[in-house]
Design a protein around this motif. Structure first.
Motif, PDB file in Angstrom:
ATOM      1  N   ALA A  28      39.636  58.575  28.299  1.00  0.00           N
ATOM      2  CA  ALA A  28      39.206  57.432  29.193  1.00  0.00           C
ATOM      3  C   ALA A  28      37.913  56.877  28.757  1.00  0.00           C
ATOM      4  O   ALA A  28      36.922  57.253  28.208  1.00  0.00           O
ATOM      5  CB  ALA A  28      38.904  58.300  30.612  1.00  0.00           C
ATOM      6  N   THR A  29      37.960  55.476  29.079  1.00  0.00           N
ATOM      7  CA  THR A  29      36.936  54.681  28.812  1.00  0.00           C
ATOM      8  C   THR A  29      36.552  53.587  30.191  1.00  0.00           C
ATOM      9  O   THR A  29      37.482  54.027  30.988  1.00  0.00           O
ATOM     10  CB  THR A  29      37.095  53.788  27.838  1.00  0.00           C
ATOM     11  N   PHE A  30      35.187  52.997  30.285  1.00  0.00           N
ATOM     12  CA  PHE A  30      35.091  52.341  31.397  1.00  0.00           C
ATOM     13  C   PHE A  30      35.985  51.053  31.179  1.00  0.00           C
ATOM     14  O   PHE A  30      35.835  50.193  30.033  1.00  0.00           O
ATOM     15  CB  PHE A  30      33.654  51.959  31.379  1.00  0.00           C
ATOM     16  N   ILE A  31      36.510  50.496  32.479  1.00  0.00           N
ATOM     17  CA  ILE A  31      37.145  49.342  32.313  1.00  0.00           C
ATOM     18  C   ILE A  31      35.927  48.311  32.719  1.00  0.00           C
ATOM     19  O   ILE A  31      35.107  48.874  33.531  1.00  0.00           O
ATOM     20  CB  ILE A  31      38.276  49.153  33.163  1.00  0.00           C
ATOM     21  N   THR A  32      36.134  47.232  32.383  1.00  0.00           N
ATOM     22  CA  THR A  32      35.137  46.288  32.910  1.00  0.00           C
ATOM     23  C   THR A  32      35.787  44.896  33.840  1.00  0.00           C
ATOM     24  O   THR A  32      36.654  44.776  33.398  1.00  0.00           O
ATOM     25  CB  THR A  32      34.425  45.458  31.711  1.00  0.00           C
ATOM     26  N   ASP A  33      35.166  44.726  34.934  1.00  0.00           N
ATOM     27  CA  ASP A  33      35.567  43.922  35.849  1.00  0.00           C
ATOM     28  C   ASP A  33      34.675  42.870  36.167  1.00  0.00           C
ATOM     29  O   ASP A  33      33.570  43.177  36.980  1.00  0.00           O
ATOM     30  CB  ASP A  33      36.040  44.745  37.137  1.00  0.00           C
ATOM     31  N   ASP A  34      34.548  41.638  35.618  1.00  0.00           N
ATOM     32  CA  ASP A  34      33.746  40.628  35.926  1.00  0.00           C
ATOM     33  C   ASP A  34      34.304  40.081  37.236  1.00  0.00           C
ATOM     34  O   ASP A  34      35.490  39.786  37.516  1.00  0.00           O
ATOM     35  CB  ASP A  34      33.625  39.491  34.875  1.00  0.00           C
ATOM     36  N   TRP A  35      33.176  39.518  38.184  1.00  0.00           N
ATOM     37  CA  TRP A  35      33.628  38.886  39.358  1.00  0.00           C
ATOM     38  C   TRP A  35      32.446  37.999  39.883  1.00  0.00           C
ATOM     39  O   TRP A  35      31.293  37.924  39.416  1.00  0.00           O
ATOM     40  CB  TRP A  35      33.689  40.048  40.402  1.00  0.00           C
ATOM     41  N   THR A  36      32.775  36.886  40.578  1.00  0.00           N
ATOM     42  CA  THR A  36      31.762  36.085  41.039  1.00  0.00           C
ATOM     43  C   THR A  36      32.064  36.152  42.638  1.00  0.00           C
ATOM     44  O   THR A  36      33.039  36.406  42.953  1.00  0.00           O
ATOM     45  CB  THR A  36      32.126  34.763  40.668  1.00  0.00           C
ATOM     46  N   ARG A  37      31.127  35.451  43.331  1.00  0.00           N
ATOM     47  CA  ARG A  37      31.468  35.496  44.834  1.00  0.00           C
ATOM     48  C   ARG A  37      30.940  34.020  45.070  1.00  0.00           C
ATOM     49  O   ARG A  37      30.280  33.279  44.492  1.00  0.00           O
ATOM     50  CB  ARG A  37      30.159  36.450  45.639  1.00  0.00           C
ATOM     51  N   ALA A  38      31.692  33.445  46.249  1.00  0.00           N
ATOM     52  CA  ALA A  38      31.413  32.120  46.661  1.00  0.00           C
ATOM     53  C   ALA A  38      30.131  31.754  46.886  1.00  0.00           C
ATOM     54  O   ALA A  38      29.785  30.508  46.525  1.00  0.00           O
ATOM     55  CB  ALA A  38      32.383  31.839  48.008  1.00  0.00           C
ATOM     56  N   GLU A  39      29.417  32.636  47.472  1.00  0.00           N
ATOM     57  CA  GLU A  39      28.016  32.114  47.868  1.00  0.00           C
ATOM     58  C   GLU A  39      27.203  31.866  46.687  1.00  0.00           C
ATOM     59  O   GLU A  39      26.096  31.319  46.703  1.00  0.00           O
ATOM     60  CB  GLU A  39      27.613  33.218  48.815  1.00  0.00           C
ATOM     61  N   GLY A  40      27.489  32.734  45.525  1.00  0.00           N
ATOM     62  CA  GLY A  40      26.565  32.301  44.507  1.00  0.00           C
ATOM     63  C   GLY A  40      26.358  33.810  43.744  1.00  0.00           C
ATOM     64  O   GLY A  40      26.392  35.013  44.451  1.00  0.00           O
ATOM     65  N   GLY A  41      26.592  33.567  42.554  1.00  0.00           N
ATOM     66  CA  GLY A  41      26.247  34.807  41.665  1.00  0.00           C
ATOM     67  C   GLY A  41      27.371  35.473  41.382  1.00  0.00           C
ATOM     68  O   GLY A  41      28.685  35.358  41.728  1.00  0.00           O
ATOM     69  N   GLY A  42      27.217  37.021  41.137  1.00  0.00           N
ATOM     70  CA  GLY A  42      28.449  37.792  40.618  1.00  0.00           C
ATOM     71  C   GLY A  42      27.965  38.954  40.018  1.00  0.00           C
ATOM     72  O   GLY A  42      27.169  39.707  40.430  1.00  0.00           O
ATOM     73  N   GLY A  43      28.715  39.673  39.072  1.00  0.00           N
ATOM     74  CA  GLY A  43      28.402  40.914  38.720  1.00  0.00           C
ATOM     75  C   GLY A  43      29.482  41.341  37.713  1.00  0.00           C
ATOM     76  O   GLY A  43      30.509  40.695  37.327  1.00  0.00           O
ATOM     77  N   LYS A  44      29.426  42.673  37.270  1.00  0.00           N
ATOM     78  CA  LYS A  44      30.053  43.210  36.210  1.00  0.00           C
ATOM     79  C   LYS A  44      30.051  44.674  36.609  1.00  0.00           C
ATOM     80  O   LYS A  44      29.277  45.425  36.535  1.00  0.00           O
ATOM     81  CB  LYS A  44      29.358  43.015  34.615  1.00  0.00           C
ATOM     82  N   SER A  45      31.495  45.073  37.156  1.00  0.00           N
ATOM     83  CA  SER A  45      31.724  46.432  37.525  1.00  0.00           C
ATOM     84  C   SER A  45      32.338  46.993  36.437  1.00  0.00           C
ATOM     85  O   SER A  45      33.239  46.705  35.711  1.00  0.00           O
ATOM     86  CB  SER A  45      32.682  46.316  38.695  1.00  0.00           C
ATOM     87  N   ARG A  46      31.725  48.163  36.152  1.00  0.00           N
ATOM     88  CA  ARG A  46      32.463  49.159  35.057  1.00  0.00           C
ATOM     89  C   ARG A  46      32.745  50.559  35.753  1.00  0.00           C
ATOM     90  O   ARG A  46      31.933  51.198  36.378  1.00  0.00           O
ATOM     91  CB  ARG A  46      31.307  49.083  33.963  1.00  0.00           C
ATOM     92  N   VAL A  47      33.864  50.948  35.544  1.00  0.00           N
ATOM     93  CA  VAL A  47      34.592  51.877  35.947  1.00  0.00           C
ATOM     94  C   VAL A  47      35.271  52.738  35.248  1.00  0.00           C
ATOM     95  O   VAL A  47      36.262  52.271  34.358  1.00  0.00           O
ATOM     96  CB  VAL A  47      35.305  51.628  37.297  1.00  0.00           C
ATOM     97  N   LEU A  48      35.097  54.210  35.268  1.00  0.00           N
ATOM     98  CA  LEU A  48      35.875  55.189  34.478  1.00  0.00           C
ATOM     99  C   LEU A  48      36.544  56.251  35.481  1.00  0.00           C
ATOM    100  O   LEU A  48      35.686  56.601  36.388  1.00  0.00           O
ATOM    101  CB  LEU A  48      34.895  55.959  33.533  1.00  0.00           C
ATOM    102  N   GLN A  49      37.797  56.218  35.262  1.00  0.00           N
ATOM    103  CA  GLN A  49      38.543  57.194  36.406  1.00  0.00           C
ATOM    104  C   GLN A  49      39.521  58.178  35.646  1.00  0.00           C
ATOM    105  O   GLN A  49      40.088  57.660  34.537  1.00  0.00           O
ATOM    106  CB  GLN A  49      39.511  56.556  37.328  1.00  0.00           C
TER     107      GLN A  49
END
Length: 312
Positions: free
Chosen positions: A38-59
């Motif tokens: 198992a490895t971390f998946i990477t989920d890049d996201w943005t938000r309407a108000e500004g900014g965003g992030g990078k979520s990395r999850v391993l399951q």
């Protein structure tokens, strides 16, 4: 008090993204050593108000049942009343918040659940100087605690605090004990660590140094505990106890955790906010264990604030 420049904030962002990468890479190495893929998946996201992030999850790993290592850098145009209870003067201000939040739920009950969070918050009230502070910390939630592991965890915390003042460890340890407390259960979430907030009195550079020390210190303390315990044998009964105790973790995060509440109050990304919740958990009705069992000793002894460096 000097306010952070855009370059200062960029330096914080660069460190946070680097820390996220190092944590993920180190845990993936533990998965490989444990026979998993198992490895971390990477989920890049943005938000309407500004900014965003990078979520990395391993399951579903052999070592990590669920792990979230989340980076976010968000902009807020109008801080709501519900998000400013400790700073009512900031209601309606624009702000930005950036940080890394980590929750690791191992599969083996002998490996503790761990959490870390480090962040920078900058608000700009209209017509006033910007206000900024750092916050964060880390804490450990064992299910089958070992005295030497607890002492190692707290010794690491003590050592990283010492360059910043003789009183820092004791102050931030107590803050952690007080914060990670389930009032409705009258018990701690775990055996503690460090917690701090509203940190700006040292000036930006020193406060940033401390935030980095805490982030690096978490990884330095976590990996030896994972390596040491991930291959220990465990029974079905121990697994059931782990899932039962995970329920306390869920209760704290949904009822008390400031980060969860702040994310919900400011329209945050729900999947990222709730990634701290384990995939498997149980709420057995009134379970019981022998009074002299390790399961009973967890709550009667270990989940009580103690001077772990000197008691063990």
């Amino acid at each position: 008090m000097q306010n952070p420049s855009s370059l200062d904030i960029q330096h914080v962002r660069t460190f946070l993204l680097g820390l996220q990468e190092r944590i993920c890479r180190s845990l993936e190495e533990q998965e490989i050593e444990g026979g998993g893929t198992a490895t971390f998946i990477t989920d890049d996201w943005t938000r309407a108000e500004g900014g965003g992030g990078k979520s990395r999850v391993l399951q579903g790993g052999q070592v990590i049942e669920k792990g979230g290592v989340m980076f976010s850098h968000i902009h807020i145009n109008n801080l709501p009343v519900t998000a400013t209870t400790r700073h009512p003067e900031l209601v309606g201000a624009t702000a930005q918040a950036l940080g890394v939040s980590v929750v690791i739920h191992p599969k083996n009950p002998h490996v503790p659940t761990s959490h870390a969070n480090i962040r920078l918050f900058v608000a700009e009230p209209e017509g006033k100087d910007p206000i900024w502070w750092f916050g964060g910390g880390f804490d450990l939630t064992p299910y089958y605690p070992k005295d030497e592991d607890i002492k190692f965890w707290h010794q690491n915390a003590f050592d990283l605090c010492l360059p910043f003042g003789d009183e820092v460890y004791a102050k931030h340890k107590k803050w952690c004990d007080d914060y990670f407390y389930l009032k409705h259960r009258d018990e701690q979430r775990g055996i503690g660590g460090l917690f701090f907030d509203d940190l700006n009195q040292w000036g930006f550079a020193k406060c940033f140094d401390y935030m980095q020390a805490v982030g690096n210190g978490y990884l330095n303390a976590l990996l030896p505990l994972v390596k040491k315990n991930k291959d220990l044998a465990y029974s079905d009964e121990q697994r059931e106890f782990q899932l039962y105790r995970r329920g306390r973790y869920v209760e704290f995060n949904l009822v008390y955790d400031r980060g969860t509440l702040f994310g919900l109050q400011t329209g945050g990304r729900i999947e990222s906010i709730l990634v701290s919740l384990p995939n498997l958990v149980s709420w057995t009705y009134r379970p019981s264990w022998d009074a002299d069992s390790i399961e009973s000793k967890l709550t009667s002894y270990y989940l009580k604030p103690k001077d772990w460096l000197n008691i063990l």
